[in-house]
Design a protein around this motif. Structure first.
Motif, mmCIF file in Angstrom:
data_model
loop_
_atom_site.group_PDB
_atom_site.id
_atom_site.type_symbol
_atom_site.label_atom_id
_atom_site.label_comp_id
_atom_site.label_asym_id
_atom_site.label_seq_id
_atom_site.Cartn_x
_atom_site.Cartn_y
_atom_site.Cartn_z
ATOM 1 N N GLU A 1 0.834 -1.210 0.000
ATOM 2 C CA GLU A 1 0.000 0.000 0.000
ATOM 3 C C GLU A 1 0.868 1.259 0.000
ATOM 4 O O GLU A 1 0.549 2.229 -0.678
ATOM 5 N N VAL A 2 1.959 1.231 0.763
ATOM 6 C CA VAL A 2 2.853 2.396 0.819
ATOM 7 C C VAL A 2 3.535 2.583 -0.533
ATOM 8 O O VAL A 2 3.649 3.712 -1.016
ATOM 9 N N VAL A 3 3.967 1.493 -1.162
ATOM 10 C CA VAL A 3 4.595 1.580 -2.481
ATOM 11 C C VAL A 3 3.588 2.139 -3.485
ATOM 12 O O VAL A 3 3.917 3.015 -4.294
ATOM 13 N N LYS A 4 2.362 1.658 -3.423
ATOM 14 C CA LYS A 4 1.322 2.141 -4.331
ATOM 15 C C LYS A 4 1.093 3.638 -4.144
ATOM 16 O O LYS A 4 0.956 4.384 -5.114
ATOM 17 N N GLU A 5 1.091 4.087 -2.900
ATOM 18 C CA GLU A 5 0.899 5.515 -2.618
ATOM 19 C C GLU A 5 2.035 6.348 -3.203
ATOM 20 O O GLU A 5 1.809 7.384 -3.811
ATOM 21 N N PHE B 1 8.000 3.214 -13.200
ATOM 22 C CA PHE B 1 6.914 4.179 -13.334
ATOM 23 C C PHE B 1 5.602 3.427 -13.484
ATOM 24 O O PHE B 1 5.572 2.253 -13.824
ATOM 25 N N LYS B 2 4.540 4.155 -13.217
ATOM 26 C CA LYS B 2 3.209 3.582 -13.369
ATOM 27 C C LYS B 2 2.649 4.067 -14.687
ATOM 28 O O LYS B 2 2.602 5.264 -14.943
ATOM 29 N N GLU B 3 2.247 3.130 -15.528
ATOM 30 C CA GLU B 3 1.692 3.514 -16.827
ATOM 31 C C GLU B 3 0.300 4.083 -16.641
ATOM 32 O O GLU B 3 -0.467 3.614 -15.830
ATOM 33 N N GLU B 4 0.023 5.122 -17.390
ATOM 34 C CA GLU B 4 -1.291 5.773 -17.301
ATOM 35 C C GLU B 4 -2.298 5.025 -18.121
ATOM 36 O O GLU B 4 -2.122 4.462 -19.081
ATOM 37 N N GLN C 1 10.601 8.540 4.125
ATOM 38 C CA GLN C 1 10.107 9.885 4.448
ATOM 39 C C GLN C 1 8.622 9.854 4.795
ATOM 40 O O GLN C 1 8.190 10.506 5.742
ATOM 41 N N LEU C 2 7.858 9.092 4.047
ATOM 42 C CA LEU C 2 6.423 8.972 4.295
ATOM 43 C C LEU C 2 6.168 8.330 5.661
ATOM 44 O O LEU C 2 5.301 8.779 6.412
ATOM 45 N N ALA C 3 6.944 7.310 5.994
ATOM 46 C CA ALA C 3 6.788 6.638 7.287
ATOM 47 C C ALA C 3 7.155 7.578 8.439
ATOM 48 O O ALA C 3 6.491 7.587 9.471
ATOM 49 N N SER D 1 3.833 10.136 -7.603
ATOM 50 C CA SER D 1 4.997 10.582 -8.363
ATOM 51 C C SER D 1 4.706 10.533 -9.855
ATOM 52 O O SER D 1 4.241 9.530 -10.384
ATOM 53 N N SER D 2 5.009 11.621 -10.534
ATOM 54 C CA SER D 2 4.813 11.665 -11.978
ATOM 55 C C SER D 2 6.110 11.385 -12.729
ATOM 56 O O SER D 2 6.119 11.300 -13.945
ATOM 57 N N GLU D 3 7.205 11.217 -11.995
ATOM 58 C CA GLU D 3 8.497 10.987 -12.623
ATOM 59 C C GLU D 3 8.910 9.529 -12.462
ATOM 60 O O GLU D 3 8.354 8.799 -11.662
ATOM 61 N N LYS D 4 9.899 9.129 -13.237
ATOM 62 C CA LYS D 4 10.441 7.775 -13.140
ATOM 63 C C LYS D 4 11.429 7.747 -11.984
ATOM 64 O O LYS D 4 12.253 8.658 -11.836
ATOM 65 N N LEU D 5 11.340 6.710 -11.150
ATOM 66 C CA LEU D 5 12.159 6.626 -9.943
ATOM 67 C C LEU D 5 12.954 5.328 -9.891
ATOM 68 O O LEU D 5 12.455 4.279 -10.301
ATOM 69 N N THR D 6 14.164 5.403 -9.332
ATOM 70 C CA THR D 6 14.949 4.200 -9.089
ATOM 71 C C THR D 6 14.462 3.551 -7.793
ATOM 72 O O THR D 6 13.708 4.154 -7.027
#
Length: 93
Positions: free
Chosen positions: A18-22, A90-93, A42-44, A27-32
Motif C-alpha cells: 500500500e505504501v509503495v502504491k501511494e 513508473f506507473k503507466e497511465e 520519508q512517508l513513514a 509521483s509523476s516521474e520515473k524513480l529508481t
C-alpha cells in the motif's frame, strides 16, 4: 538476503504494498529503487508509523519489476557520482 529468501517470504507485506502504491501514484516521474525507498522512509517518518513497512532494497526491486513498468536510463550513482545505467520504475497511465 537473496531471491530465494524473498520468494520464501512471499514478497513484501500488504501494508508495504500500500505504501509503495501511494508513492508510485503520487509521483509523476520515473524513480529508481533507491529513490522509491527514500520516499517510503520519508512517508513513514511523516506519518509517525514504524519503519517495519519499509521493504528491503531487494524485496522492493523484485516487487516493482513484477508490478510496474520500467526503463533503463543513465543516471548518476548516488554515492560515486558516476553515470550508470539504472532501472527506473513508473506507473503507466
Amino acid at each position: 538476503m537473496g531471491w530465494g529468501d524473498i520468494l520464501k517470504r512471499k514478497g513484501i507485506s500488504d501494508s508495504a504494498k500500500e505504501v509503495v502504491k501511494e508513492v508510485m501514484n503520487t509521483s509523476s516521474e520515473k524513480l529508481t529503487v533507491g529513490e522509491i525507498r527514500e520516499k517510503i522512509i520519508q512517508l513513514a517518518e511523516r506519518s509517525q508509523t514504524t519503519l517495519s513497512k519499509v521493504p528491503t532494497t531487494s524485496e522492493l526491486g523484485y516487487y516493482l519489476s513484477k508490478n510496474y513498468s520500467f526503463d533503463v536510463e543513465s543516471r548518476k550513482h548516488p554515492i560515486t557520482g558516476d553515470m550508470r545505467k539504472m532501472k527506473v520504475y513508473f506507473k503507466e497511465e
